[in-house]
Design a protein around this motif. Structure first.
Motif, mmCIF file in Angstrom:
data_model
loop_
_atom_site.group_PDB
_atom_site.id
_atom_site.type_symbol
_atom_site.label_atom_id
_atom_site.label_comp_id
_atom_site.label_asym_id
_atom_site.label_seq_id
_atom_site.Cartn_x
_atom_site.Cartn_y
_atom_site.Cartn_z
ATOM 1 N N CYS A 78 14.559 31.745 61.851
ATOM 2 C CA CYS A 78 15.295 32.719 61.047
ATOM 3 C C CYS A 78 14.311 33.449 60.152
ATOM 4 O O CYS A 78 13.388 32.851 59.610
ATOM 5 N N HIS A 79 14.516 34.729 60.001
ATOM 6 C CA HIS A 79 13.619 35.532 59.170
ATOM 7 C C HIS A 79 14.283 35.891 57.846
ATOM 8 O O HIS A 79 13.773 35.580 56.787
ATOM 9 N N THR A 80 15.430 36.543 57.893
ATOM 10 C CA THR A 80 16.137 36.949 56.679
ATOM 11 C C THR A 80 17.557 36.410 56.731
ATOM 12 O O THR A 80 18.303 36.735 57.643
ATOM 13 N N LEU A 81 17.920 35.576 55.758
ATOM 14 C CA LEU A 81 19.290 35.083 55.651
ATOM 15 C C LEU A 81 20.183 36.273 55.322
ATOM 16 O O LEU A 81 19.924 37.015 54.385
ATOM 17 N N ILE A 82 21.223 36.466 56.113
ATOM 18 C CA ILE A 82 22.143 37.578 55.888
ATOM 19 C C ILE A 82 23.442 37.096 55.265
ATOM 20 O O ILE A 82 23.883 37.612 54.252
ATOM 21 N N LEU A 83 24.076 36.097 55.868
ATOM 22 C CA LEU A 83 25.419 35.719 55.479
ATOM 23 C C LEU A 83 25.611 34.219 55.667
ATOM 24 O O LEU A 83 25.260 33.680 56.713
ATOM 25 N N THR A 84 26.173 33.557 54.656
ATOM 26 C CA THR A 84 26.467 32.126 54.740
ATOM 27 C C THR A 84 27.820 31.923 55.405
ATOM 28 O O THR A 84 28.757 32.681 55.169
ATOM 29 N N LEU A 85 27.914 30.894 56.232
ATOM 30 C CA LEU A 85 29.163 30.543 56.910
ATOM 31 C C LEU A 85 29.702 29.241 56.350
ATOM 32 O O LEU A 85 28.956 28.445 55.772
ATOM 33 N N LEU A 86 30.984 29.000 56.548
ATOM 34 C CA LEU A 86 31.580 27.724 56.188
ATOM 35 C C LEU A 86 31.260 26.712 57.288
ATOM 36 O O LEU A 86 31.063 27.077 58.442
ATOM 37 N N ASP A 87 31.263 25.419 56.936
ATOM 38 C CA ASP A 87 31.044 24.385 57.946
ATOM 39 C C ASP A 87 32.064 24.478 59.073
ATOM 40 O O ASP A 87 31.761 24.209 60.228
ATOM 41 N N ALA A 88 33.283 24.858 58.734
ATOM 42 C CA ALA A 88 34.352 24.935 59.728
ATOM 43 C C ALA A 88 34.250 26.167 60.627
ATOM 44 O O ALA A 88 34.906 26.227 61.657
ATOM 45 N N ASP A 89 33.443 27.147 60.265
ATOM 46 C CA ASP A 89 33.316 28.372 61.062
ATOM 47 C C ASP A 89 32.598 28.093 62.377
ATOM 48 O O ASP A 89 31.615 27.339 62.417
ATOM 49 N N ASP A 90 33.062 28.728 63.440
ATOM 50 C CA ASP A 90 32.358 28.692 64.721
ATOM 51 C C ASP A 90 31.273 29.765 64.638
ATOM 52 O O ASP A 90 31.581 30.958 64.604
ATOM 53 N N PRO A 91 29.994 29.382 64.578
ATOM 54 C CA PRO A 91 28.943 30.364 64.346
ATOM 55 C C PRO A 91 28.825 31.410 65.459
ATOM 56 O O PRO A 91 28.508 32.563 65.183
ATOM 57 N N ASP A 92 29.108 31.025 66.707
ATOM 58 C CA ASP A 92 29.051 32.003 67.793
ATOM 59 C C ASP A 92 30.123 33.075 67.619
ATOM 60 O O ASP A 92 29.863 34.265 67.778
ATOM 61 N N VAL A 93 31.321 32.657 67.261
ATOM 62 C CA VAL A 93 32.432 33.594 67.056
ATOM 63 C C VAL A 93 32.125 34.509 65.868
ATOM 64 O O VAL A 93 32.296 35.733 65.943
ATOM 65 N N GLU A 94 31.658 33.920 64.770
ATOM 66 C CA GLU A 94 31.339 34.711 63.574
ATOM 67 C C GLU A 94 30.197 35.693 63.855
ATOM 68 O O GLU A 94 30.237 36.842 63.411
ATOM 69 N N LEU A 95 29.192 35.249 64.599
ATOM 70 C CA LEU A 95 28.062 36.114 64.933
ATOM 71 C C LEU A 95 28.515 37.289 65.792
ATOM 72 O O LEU A 95 28.138 38.434 65.539
ATOM 73 N N LYS A 96 29.329 37.021 66.805
ATOM 74 C CA LYS A 96 29.828 38.105 67.664
ATOM 75 C C LYS A 96 30.659 39.097 66.858
ATOM 76 O O LYS A 96 30.524 40.312 67.012
ATOM 77 N N ALA A 97 31.521 38.579 65.979
ATOM 78 C CA ALA A 97 32.375 39.452 65.170
ATOM 79 C C ALA A 97 31.537 40.291 64.204
ATOM 80 O O ALA A 97 31.757 41.496 64.064
ATOM 81 N N PHE A 98 30.562 39.671 63.551
ATOM 82 C CA PHE A 98 29.711 40.381 62.588
ATOM 83 C C PHE A 98 28.869 41.434 63.302
ATOM 84 O O PHE A 98 28.732 42.564 62.829
ATOM 85 N N THR A 99 28.331 41.093 64.459
ATOM 86 C CA THR A 99 27.534 42.048 65.235
ATOM 87 C C THR A 99 28.389 43.221 65.675
ATOM 88 O O THR A 99 27.951 44.372 65.641
ATOM 89 N N ALA A 100 29.623 42.933 66.084
ATOM 90 C CA ALA A 100 30.531 44.010 66.485
ATOM 91 C C ALA A 100 30.772 44.976 65.329
ATOM 92 O O ALA A 100 30.807 46.195 65.525
ATOM 93 N N LEU A 151 28.669 45.583 62.835
ATOM 94 C CA LEU A 151 27.430 46.343 62.637
ATOM 95 C C LEU A 151 27.206 47.360 63.755
ATOM 96 O O LEU A 151 26.518 48.358 63.558
ATOM 97 N N ASN A 152 27.764 47.093 64.923
ATOM 98 C CA ASN A 152 27.647 48.029 66.045
ATOM 99 C C ASN A 152 28.791 49.040 66.073
ATOM 100 O O ASN A 152 28.890 49.839 66.993
ATOM 101 N N GLY A 153 29.679 48.977 65.075
ATOM 102 C CA GLY A 153 30.738 49.959 64.971
ATOM 103 C C GLY A 153 31.900 49.745 65.908
ATOM 104 O O GLY A 153 32.639 50.671 66.205
ATOM 105 N N ASP A 154 32.080 48.515 66.387
ATOM 106 C CA ASP A 154 33.165 48.261 67.328
ATOM 107 C C ASP A 154 33.819 46.921 67.051
ATOM 108 O O ASP A 154 33.857 46.042 67.913
ATOM 109 N N ALA A 155 34.356 46.740 65.864
ATOM 110 C CA ALA A 155 34.961 45.463 65.492
ATOM 111 C C ALA A 155 36.159 45.112 66.358
ATOM 112 O O ALA A 155 36.486 43.943 66.512
ATOM 113 N N SER A 156 36.792 46.095 66.966
ATOM 114 C CA SER A 156 37.950 45.805 67.807
ATOM 115 C C SER A 156 37.557 45.059 69.077
ATOM 116 O O SER A 156 38.385 44.457 69.732
ATOM 117 N N ARG A 157 36.285 45.083 69.422
ATOM 118 C CA ARG A 157 35.826 44.399 70.632
ATOM 119 C C ARG A 157 34.897 43.242 70.288
ATOM 120 O O ARG A 157 34.003 42.915 71.046
#
Length: 178
Positions: free
Chosen positions: A117-139, A141-147
């Protein structure tokens, strides 16, 4: 004398073509603002366009001392830093050490260089699924949260066996809504 003027004209014309043909710098500015509903919002600005990027509504972090206002004020400059140093192009998730206690580790979204990891961006909860949160956050930032869950910019790096990694193109935020 005429040939000198002609040479000067050609030189100035060539310089003008070179200078006007140069692409305008791709400056992006992130800022934490308050919207008309009093909610904290991370905005992104490019040239004369401003877009809402993240509306900070999640209150799960309030008990830990991170209400939406503080999260907006802390995450927004991290996005700016990652953009400025060129690492916002690739996001992943991992475990980060707490600043005041190196024995405490927490899930986070971060930029990556190689397998670290280079720059910490966002803290997640222990209960969060990091893959799901990462995909949602990336969407977002890519301007397509609906997908968010169909995000094809994400995949596991085969060479390193690292966690899910996603590619970010912040300019899509501006292109999608044109």
């Amino acid at each position: 004398m005429k040939s000198y003027q002609w040479l000067l004209f050609i030189s100035l014309f060539t310089i003008n073509i070179i200078l006007t043909g140069c692409k305008e710098p791709e400056e992006v500015v992130f800022s934490c603002e308050t919207n008309s509903d009093g909610e904290y919002v991370t905005e992104v600005k490019h040239q004369d366009k401003t877009r809402d990027l993240i509306v900070w509504k999640r209150t799960n972090f309030v008990k830990a001392g991170f209400p939406p206002q503080r999260r907006c004020q802390e995450v927004t400059p991290k996005l700016q830093t990652a953009y400025d140093n060129g690492t916002l192009k690739t996001l992943t998730w991992g475990y980060s050490e707490a600043e005041n206690n190196p024995n405490t580790r927490f899930k986070s979204l971060c930029t990556t260089t190689g397998k670290d990891c280079h720059t910490l961006i966002l803290t997640l909860l222990d209960a969060d699924d990091p893959d799901v949160e990462l995909k949602a956050f990336t969407a977002v930032l890519n301007g397509d949260a609906s997908r968010a869950y169909l995000n094809d910019s994400c995949g596991k790096l085969r060479q390193t066996g690292a966690n899910l990694t996603c590619t970010v193109d912040i300019f899509k935020v501006f292109k999608v809504r044109e």
